[in-house]
Design an enzyme around this catalytic site. Structure first.
Site, short mmCIF file in Angstrom:
data_model
loop_
_atom_site.label_atom_id
_atom_site.label_comp_id
_atom_site.label_asym_id
_atom_site.label_seq_id
_atom_site.Cartn_x
_atom_site.Cartn_y
_atom_site.Cartn_z
N ASP A 93 0.73 -1.16 -0.06
CA ASP A 93 0.08 0.02 -0.09
C ASP A 93 0.92 1.20 -0.07
O ASP A 93 0.51 2.17 -0.92
CB ASP A 93 -1.00 0.01 1.40
CG ASP A 93 -2.32 0.07 0.94
OD1 ASP A 93 -2.75 0.55 -0.27
OD2 ASP A 93 -2.98 -0.04 1.86
N ASP A 172 -6.33 5.15 -4.84
CA ASP A 172 -6.11 4.00 -4.04
C ASP A 172 -5.09 2.91 -4.35
O ASP A 172 -5.37 2.39 -5.06
CB ASP A 172 -7.65 3.30 -3.77
CG ASP A 172 -7.71 2.62 -2.58
OD1 ASP A 172 -6.75 2.10 -2.07
OD2 ASP A 172 -8.94 2.22 -2.23
N ILE A 174 -3.98 0.24 -3.09
CA ILE A 174 -4.79 -1.08 -2.94
C ILE A 174 -6.02 -1.19 -2.65
O ILE A 174 -6.11 -0.82 -1.35
CB ILE A 174 -3.60 -2.04 -2.38
CG1 ILE A 174 -2.35 -2.24 -2.88
CG2 ILE A 174 -4.41 -3.27 -2.07
CD1 ILE A 174 -1.57 -3.43 -1.99
N ASP A 175 -7.00 -1.23 -3.61
CA ASP A 175 -8.37 -1.24 -3.21
C ASP A 175 -8.85 -2.73 -3.24
O ASP A 175 -8.87 -3.34 -4.22
CB ASP A 175 -9.24 -0.56 -4.24
CG ASP A 175 -10.68 -0.28 -3.71
OD1 ASP A 175 -10.98 -0.49 -2.73
OD2 ASP A 175 -11.53 -0.04 -4.63
N THR A 177 -7.99 -4.89 0.11
CA THR A 177 -6.70 -5.52 0.84
C THR A 177 -6.94 -6.95 1.35
O THR A 177 -5.91 -7.68 1.00
CB THR A 177 -6.36 -4.49 2.16
OG1 THR A 177 -7.61 -4.37 3.01
CG2 THR A 177 -5.98 -3.30 1.66
N HIS A 265 -18.92 -4.09 3.75
CA HIS A 265 -18.84 -2.87 2.59
C HIS A 265 -20.21 -2.91 2.10
O HIS A 265 -20.33 -1.80 1.24
CB HIS A 265 -17.74 -3.34 1.64
CG HIS A 265 -16.27 -3.35 2.12
ND1 HIS A 265 -15.47 -4.05 1.46
CD2 HIS A 265 -16.06 -2.94 3.30
CE1 HIS A 265 -14.18 -3.62 2.32
NE2 HIS A 265 -14.52 -3.04 3.39
N LYS A 292 -15.33 -4.28 -9.13
CA LYS A 292 -16.58 -4.74 -9.55
C LYS A 292 -16.82 -3.83 -10.42
O LYS A 292 -18.00 -4.08 -11.43
CB LYS A 292 -17.40 -4.41 -8.35
CG LYS A 292 -16.81 -5.69 -7.24
CD LYS A 292 -17.88 -5.26 -5.98
CE LYS A 292 -17.25 -4.25 -5.12
NZ LYS A 292 -16.14 -4.35 -4.52
N ARG A 306 -23.47 -1.15 -4.01
CA ARG A 306 -22.96 -0.70 -2.71
C ARG A 306 -23.76 -0.17 -1.59
O ARG A 306 -23.84 1.33 -1.81
CB ARG A 306 -21.55 -0.19 -2.83
CG ARG A 306 -20.65 -0.02 -1.49
CD ARG A 306 -19.43 0.79 -2.13
NE ARG A 306 -18.55 1.30 -0.59
CZ ARG A 306 -17.50 0.67 -0.38
NH1 ARG A 306 -17.08 -0.41 -1.09
NH2 ARG A 306 -16.84 0.97 0.69
N ASP A 319 -12.26 5.36 -3.42
CA ASP A 319 -12.76 4.02 -3.69
C ASP A 319 -13.90 4.13 -5.00
O ASP A 319 -14.17 3.03 -5.11
CB ASP A 319 -13.71 3.73 -2.52
CG ASP A 319 -12.81 3.37 -1.26
OD1 ASP A 319 -11.70 2.76 -1.42
OD2 ASP A 319 -13.23 3.59 -0.29
#
Length: 381
Positions: A93, A172, A174-175, A177, A265, A292, A306, A319
């Site tokens: 990250d 981001d 690393i989206d 983790t 989430h 996604k 979401r 995000d």
């Protein structure tokens, strides 16, 4: 690529634009990204809308993705997963954010950055070991070695608070983790916001199958979109870009959801109720991070939900920035659960929005209606 080779390409760009964007010219293979970054750094702005930014963003995300893959191969093992040790993803990250921020600073020194991480956990005696790992990692991917102070400063360039005017980047590193640690889906995401609107997005999914129908086949996908120019994908590591588009499914009974793996989430219970209202029986495609959005953009799934898990939760702009424009440029629609466009003009969060919906245009309105019915019943219960 030599100067003699570049000259005719530049001439072709100048005569083709704006009817034909440079990335659509076959000779401009983005496997040559480092050379192209240097070329675009001296091109006049009139040649292409955000073409320099596009090339630099692709190079930055590509390099960061290679570093993340190297960390996983070297540091993630069965013992790490058993102990739920998150140190490998922490190293990746920080390293990915430092690399991307450094590349952006070289080409766009005046552009601020909204990033997820800051360097406080790398400071002092407590952070010394982690800091050494991050600096070592970064120096495997940059052209000129960076000192500890330079790496920390690069990470902290991501502390901009955002704005509704001017331009800034949001990333981001690393989206997803937990997906990273499991060896499943995660994404490296970078977007450019101008006057409160996302105008450019690059999303790398190192573990996403090139063809979702062949889950054990070749993996590694990079997607990119610029406002008004469509969305494209190519294999991570290079190759020709191919246009992508959302599905044409019009009957929600034939649609497929794409959902988060982690129930924290999104509300899987609400998702199930919405699926029932829409007549959806297909098994959901579950993955982490902005992958996604990528799945919806290229038609692997038709709907991404979401849904808010609490009244107080607010999504962060990093995000959703890259995925948002990639789906829209692929022909889809993105909004919150009330059908309102995502508002990137209010700082580091999407505080004017509640939840996120991305879908192809044929089913979008039906999905919003089903969400409203579900949430209305829930509020009255």
């Amino acid at each position: 690529m030599t100067g003699k080779q570049l000259l005719p390409l530049l001439q072709k760009i100048s005569t083709a634009w704006p009817k034909t964007p440079p990335h659509s010219i076959p000779e401009l293979n983005y496997a040559r990204a480092p050379a192209l970054v240097r070329v675009y750094s001296v091109l006049p702005p009139s040649i292409a809308y955000l073409e320099k930014e596009r090339a630099v963003a692709i190079e930055a995300v590509e390099r960061a993705s290679r570093v993340c893959q190297a960390v996983f191969k070297r540091l993630v093992n069965e013992e790490t997963l058993t102990k739920k040790d998150k140190s490998p993803v922490t190293v990746a990250d920080f390293g990915a954010q430092a690399i991307i921020n450094q590349i952006l600073e070289q080409s766009f020194p005046n552009d601020p950055i909204v990033g997820e991480e800051d360097s406080k956990d790398l400071q002092g005696d407590e952070g010394k070991v982690l800091c050494e790992k991050v600096v070592g990692l970064v120096n495997t991917a940059v052209e000129q070695p960076m000192s500890v102070d330079e790496v920390l400063r690069a990470i902290d360039r991501g502390q901009y608070e955002g704005s509704g005017s001017g331009r800034y980047w949001t990333l981001d590193p690393i989206d997803g983790t937990k997906g990273f640690l499991r060896g499943e889906q995660y994404a490296v995401c970078l977007a450019l916001v101008i006057d409160g609107m996302v105008r450019l997005g690059v999303l790398s999914s190192p573990n996403m199958p090139w063809k979702m129908s062949e889950p054990d086949g070749e993996r590694g996908v990079l997607m990119v979109a610029v406002e008004g120019q469509g969305a494209f994908q190519r294999k991570l590591g290079g190759g020709s870009e191919l246009p992508i588009s959302t599905s044409s499914v019009a009957d929600t009974a034939h649609a497929t959801f794409c959902e988060s793996v982690e129930s924290g989430h999104t509300s899987h219970t609400d998702n199930a109720n919405i699926a029932r209202l829409l007549g959806i029986t297909n098994q959901s495609l579950r993955m982490d991070g902005q992958c996604k959005y990528g799945a919806v953009a290229r038609g692997d799934a038709d709907i991404y939900l979401r849904l808010p898990t609490s009244e107080t939760y607010v999504d962060k702009i990093w995000d959703h920035g890259a995925g948002n424009i990639i789906v829209r440029e692929a022909g889809g629609r993105v909004a919150d659960v009330y059908g309102r466009p995502l508002d990137f003009s209010l700082g580091r969060t999407l505080r004017a929005n509640r939840g996120v919906v991305a879908a192809n245009v044929n089913v979008f309105d039906a999905v919003i209606a089903a969400i409203r019915e579900t949430l209305d019943k829930k509020s009255k219960a």
